[in-house]
Design a protein around this motif. Structure first.
Motif, PDB file in Angstrom:
ATOM      1  N   ALA A   5       0.855  -1.199   0.040  1.00 16.91           N
ATOM      2  CA  ALA A   5       0.015   0.044  -0.089  1.00 16.91           C
ATOM      3  C   ALA A   5       0.966   1.360  -0.081  1.00 16.91           C
ATOM      4  O   ALA A   5       0.554   2.236  -0.543  1.00 16.91           O
ATOM      5  CB  ALA A   5      -0.879  -0.023   1.297  1.00 16.91           C
ATOM      6  N   LEU A   6       1.891   1.326   0.438  1.00 17.27           N
ATOM      7  CA  LEU A   6       3.124   2.343   0.601  1.00 17.27           C
ATOM      8  C   LEU A   6       3.598   2.362  -0.813  1.00 17.27           C
ATOM      9  O   LEU A   6       4.087   3.712  -0.962  1.00 17.27           O
ATOM     10  CB  LEU A   6       3.888   2.148   1.701  1.00 17.27           C
ATOM     11  CG  LEU A   6       5.088   3.276   2.137  1.00 17.27           C
ATOM     12  CD1 LEU A   6       4.144   4.621   2.432  1.00 17.27           C
ATOM     13  CD2 LEU A   6       5.893   2.986   3.008  1.00 17.27           C
ATOM     14  N   ARG A   7       3.790   1.314  -1.490  1.00 13.39           N
ATOM     15  CA  ARG A   7       4.754   1.597  -2.801  1.00 13.39           C
ATOM     16  C   ARG A   7       4.119   2.849  -3.739  1.00 13.39           C
ATOM     17  O   ARG A   7       4.874   3.551  -4.100  1.00 13.39           O
ATOM     18  CB  ARG A   7       4.747   0.294  -3.519  1.00 13.39           C
ATOM     19  CG  ARG A   7       5.347   0.473  -4.649  1.00 13.39           C
ATOM     20  CD  ARG A   7       5.963  -0.817  -5.427  1.00 13.39           C
ATOM     21  NE  ARG A   7       6.821  -1.693  -4.715  1.00 13.39           N
ATOM     22  CZ  ARG A   7       8.248  -1.485  -4.483  1.00 13.39           C
ATOM     23  NH1 ARG A   7       8.671  -0.566  -5.311  1.00 13.39           N
ATOM     24  NH2 ARG A   7       8.855  -2.230  -3.953  1.00 13.39           N
ATOM     25  N   PRO A   8       2.920   2.849  -3.835  1.00 11.86           N
ATOM     26  CA  PRO A   8       2.467   4.040  -5.122  1.00 11.86           C
ATOM     27  C   PRO A   8       2.590   5.474  -4.324  1.00 11.86           C
ATOM     28  O   PRO A   8       2.902   6.392  -5.261  1.00 11.86           O
ATOM     29  CB  PRO A   8       0.998   3.733  -5.232  1.00 11.86           C
ATOM     30  CG  PRO A   8       0.598   2.297  -4.520  1.00 11.86           C
ATOM     31  CD  PRO A   8       1.619   1.989  -3.692  1.00 11.86           C
ATOM     32  N   VAL A   9       2.801   5.348  -3.115  1.00 13.00           N
ATOM     33  CA  VAL A   9       2.883   6.769  -2.470  1.00 13.00           C
ATOM     34  C   VAL A   9       4.317   7.108  -2.651  1.00 13.00           C
ATOM     35  O   VAL A   9       4.516   8.438  -2.749  1.00 13.00           O
ATOM     36  CB  VAL A   9       2.207   7.049  -1.087  1.00 13.00           C
ATOM     37  CG1 VAL A   9       2.575   8.172  -0.262  1.00 13.00           C
ATOM     38  CG2 VAL A   9       0.536   6.562  -1.099  1.00 13.00           C
ATOM     39  N   SER A  10       5.256   6.208  -2.196  1.00 12.96           N
ATOM     40  CA  SER A  10       6.394   6.410  -1.847  1.00 12.96           C
ATOM     41  C   SER A  10       7.597   5.796  -2.797  1.00 12.96           C
ATOM     42  O   SER A  10       8.799   6.506  -2.966  1.00 12.96           O
ATOM     43  CB  SER A  10       7.001   5.780  -0.470  1.00 12.96           C
ATOM     44  OG  SER A  10       6.221   6.520   0.425  1.00 12.96           O
ATOM     45  N   PHE A  11       7.012   4.945  -3.667  1.00 19.59           N
ATOM     46  CA  PHE A  11       8.065   4.197  -4.615  1.00 19.59           C
ATOM     47  C   PHE A  11       7.359   3.814  -5.740  1.00 19.59           C
ATOM     48  O   PHE A  11       6.151   3.608  -5.712  1.00 19.59           O
ATOM     49  CB  PHE A  11       8.682   3.162  -3.879  1.00 19.59           C
ATOM     50  CG  PHE A  11       9.505   3.309  -2.661  1.00 19.59           C
ATOM     51  CD1 PHE A  11      10.712   4.024  -2.696  1.00 19.59           C
ATOM     52  CD2 PHE A  11       9.082   2.949  -1.232  1.00 19.59           C
ATOM     53  CE1 PHE A  11      11.359   4.510  -1.322  1.00 19.59           C
ATOM     54  CE2 PHE A  11       9.761   3.369  -0.269  1.00 19.59           C
ATOM     55  CZ  PHE A  11      10.721   3.902  -0.303  1.00 19.59           C
ATOM     56  N   ALA A  12       8.301   3.891  -6.899  1.00 22.67           N
ATOM     57  CA  ALA A  12       7.695   3.393  -8.200  1.00 22.67           C
ATOM     58  C   ALA A  12       7.563   1.769  -8.268  1.00 22.67           C
ATOM     59  O   ALA A  12       8.282   1.312  -7.278  1.00 22.67           O
ATOM     60  CB  ALA A  12       8.546   4.043  -9.368  1.00 22.67           C
ATOM     61  N   ALA A  13       7.190   1.265  -9.300  1.00 26.88           N
ATOM     62  CA  ALA A  13       7.404  -0.282  -9.227  1.00 26.88           C
ATOM     63  C   ALA A  13       8.632  -0.594  -9.421  1.00 26.88           C
ATOM     64  O   ALA A  13       9.382   0.115  -9.825  1.00 26.88           O
ATOM     65  CB  ALA A  13       6.447  -0.508 -10.607  1.00 26.88           C
ATOM     66  N   PRO A  14       8.966  -1.827  -8.974  1.00 32.67           N
ATOM     67  CA  PRO A  14      10.174  -2.478  -8.807  1.00 32.67           C
ATOM     68  C   PRO A  14      10.675  -2.734 -10.424  1.00 32.67           C
ATOM     69  O   PRO A  14       9.742  -2.677 -10.975  1.00 32.67           O
ATOM     70  CB  PRO A  14       9.932  -3.751  -8.233  1.00 32.67           C
ATOM     71  CG  PRO A  14       8.766  -3.747  -7.329  1.00 32.67           C
ATOM     72  CD  PRO A  14       7.941  -2.795  -8.031  1.00 32.67           C
ATOM     73  N   VAL A  15      12.013  -2.632 -10.449  1.00 36.87           N
ATOM     74  CA  VAL A  15      12.621  -2.849 -11.755  1.00 36.87           C
ATOM     75  C   VAL A  15      13.187  -4.245 -11.627  1.00 36.87           C
ATOM     76  O   VAL A  15      13.764  -4.610 -10.775  1.00 36.87           O
ATOM     77  CB  VAL A  15      13.663  -1.600 -12.107  1.00 36.87           C
ATOM     78  CG1 VAL A  15      14.509  -2.032 -13.217  1.00 36.87           C
ATOM     79  CG2 VAL A  15      13.199  -0.289 -11.991  1.00 36.87           C
ATOM     80  N   ASP A  16      12.726  -4.946 -12.782  1.00 31.78           N
ATOM     81  CA  ASP A  16      13.431  -6.332 -12.827  1.00 31.78           C
ATOM     82  C   ASP A  16      14.733  -6.569 -12.958  1.00 31.78           C
ATOM     83  O   ASP A  16      15.241  -5.969 -13.923  1.00 31.78           O
ATOM     84  CB  ASP A  16      12.788  -6.956 -13.893  1.00 31.78           C
ATOM     85  CG  ASP A  16      11.104  -7.231 -13.581  1.00 31.78           C
ATOM     86  OD1 ASP A  16      10.623  -7.464 -12.581  1.00 31.78           O
ATOM     87  OD2 ASP A  16      10.235  -7.473 -14.497  1.00 31.78           O
ATOM     88  N   LEU A  17      15.391  -7.329 -12.016  1.00 32.65           N
ATOM     89  CA  LEU A  17      16.733  -7.465 -12.168  1.00 32.65           C
ATOM     90  C   LEU A  17      17.112  -9.145 -11.973  1.00 32.65           C
ATOM     91  O   LEU A  17      16.275  -9.718 -11.049  1.00 32.65           O
ATOM     92  CB  LEU A  17      17.672  -6.605 -11.382  1.00 32.65           C
ATOM     93  CG  LEU A  17      17.851  -5.325 -11.314  1.00 32.65           C
ATOM     94  CD1 LEU A  17      18.840  -4.585 -10.497  1.00 32.65           C
ATOM     95  CD2 LEU A  17      18.611  -5.231 -13.015  1.00 32.65           C
ATOM     96  N   PRO A  18      17.962  -9.835 -12.472  1.00 31.62           N
ATOM     97  CA  PRO A  18      18.223 -11.136 -11.826  1.00 31.62           C
ATOM     98  C   PRO A  18      18.620 -11.116 -10.486  1.00 31.62           C
ATOM     99  O   PRO A  18      19.464 -10.035  -9.779  1.00 31.62           O
ATOM    100  CB  PRO A  18      19.271 -11.368 -12.770  1.00 31.62           C
ATOM    101  CG  PRO A  18      20.068 -10.350 -13.452  1.00 31.62           C
ATOM    102  CD  PRO A  18      18.877  -9.037 -13.362  1.00 31.62           C
TER     103      PRO A  18
END
Length: 189
Positions: free
Chosen positions: A149-162
């Motif tokens: 629930a905090l992600r859209p307020v504080s952080f963008a979607a994760p970037v895929d990495l290995p």
């Protein structure tokens, strides 16, 4: 977590101290000429990021002192050097957290402080890496405690990495930033 509240608090405060040290190193690199540079945070130049970092440190200091998270006031710090304001507020935060036995919340503060320390370095064109152990410790905290629930307020979607990527890259990617070597494109806040 050791199960010993005093040991856990000491470890949390040590993590905040390490994250603050990393951020302070980045702030030492900032010049007035850098303030208009883009950052990994969309729509923010370095000046705006520094104001946000200073305000976040002020809010976290209030949390450490009073137990209440006080949202930052209106942005801006007059004509003051925003890097100096951020530096001073980070030092006050570290002192307040240590004096109050800040504990568990210090972990969240450490992630915020280090992430923005990384942002500052990228905006300034620094190749200074995050210490690998610090990155690994912060990655463990972030992945275990960031509510969806905090992600859209504080952080963008994760970037895929290995999973084999270095801890620093996985940490910043988890927080919605493009790891070093990627162009600054404005992906996180």
């Amino acid at each position: 977590m050791s199960g010993d509240p005093k040991a856990d608090t000491a470890a949390d405060l040590a993590l905040l101290a390490r994250a603050t040290g990393y951020a302070l190193e980045g702030l030492a690199e900032v010049t007035r000429a850098d303030l208009g540079r883009p950052t990994p945070c969309p729509g923010w130049d370095l000046r705006a990021l520094l104001v946000h970092l200073a305000d976040a440190a002020g809010s976290l200091t209030a949390l450490a002192r009073t137990g209440d998270l006080v949202p930052p006031g209106p942005p801006g710090h007059g004509g003051a050097d925003p890097a100096a304001v951020a530096r001073n507020r980070l030092l006050v935060l570290l002192d307040a957290a240590s004096s109050a036995g800040y504990g568990t919340a210090a972990r969240a503060a450490a992630v915020e402080v280090a992430a923005h320390g990384w942002d500052v370095g990228r905006a300034c064109g620094s190749a200074r890496p995050m210490p690998p152990r610090l990155a690994a410790d912060l990655l463990a905290v972030a992945t275990s405690s960031l509510p969806d629930a905090l992600r859209p307020v504080s952080f963008a979607a994760p970037v895929d990495l290995p999973a084999t990527a270095p801890a620093e890259d996985r940490l910043v990617a988890f927080l919605g930033r493009r790891p070093a070597g990627s162009p600054v494109s404005g992906t996180a806040s």
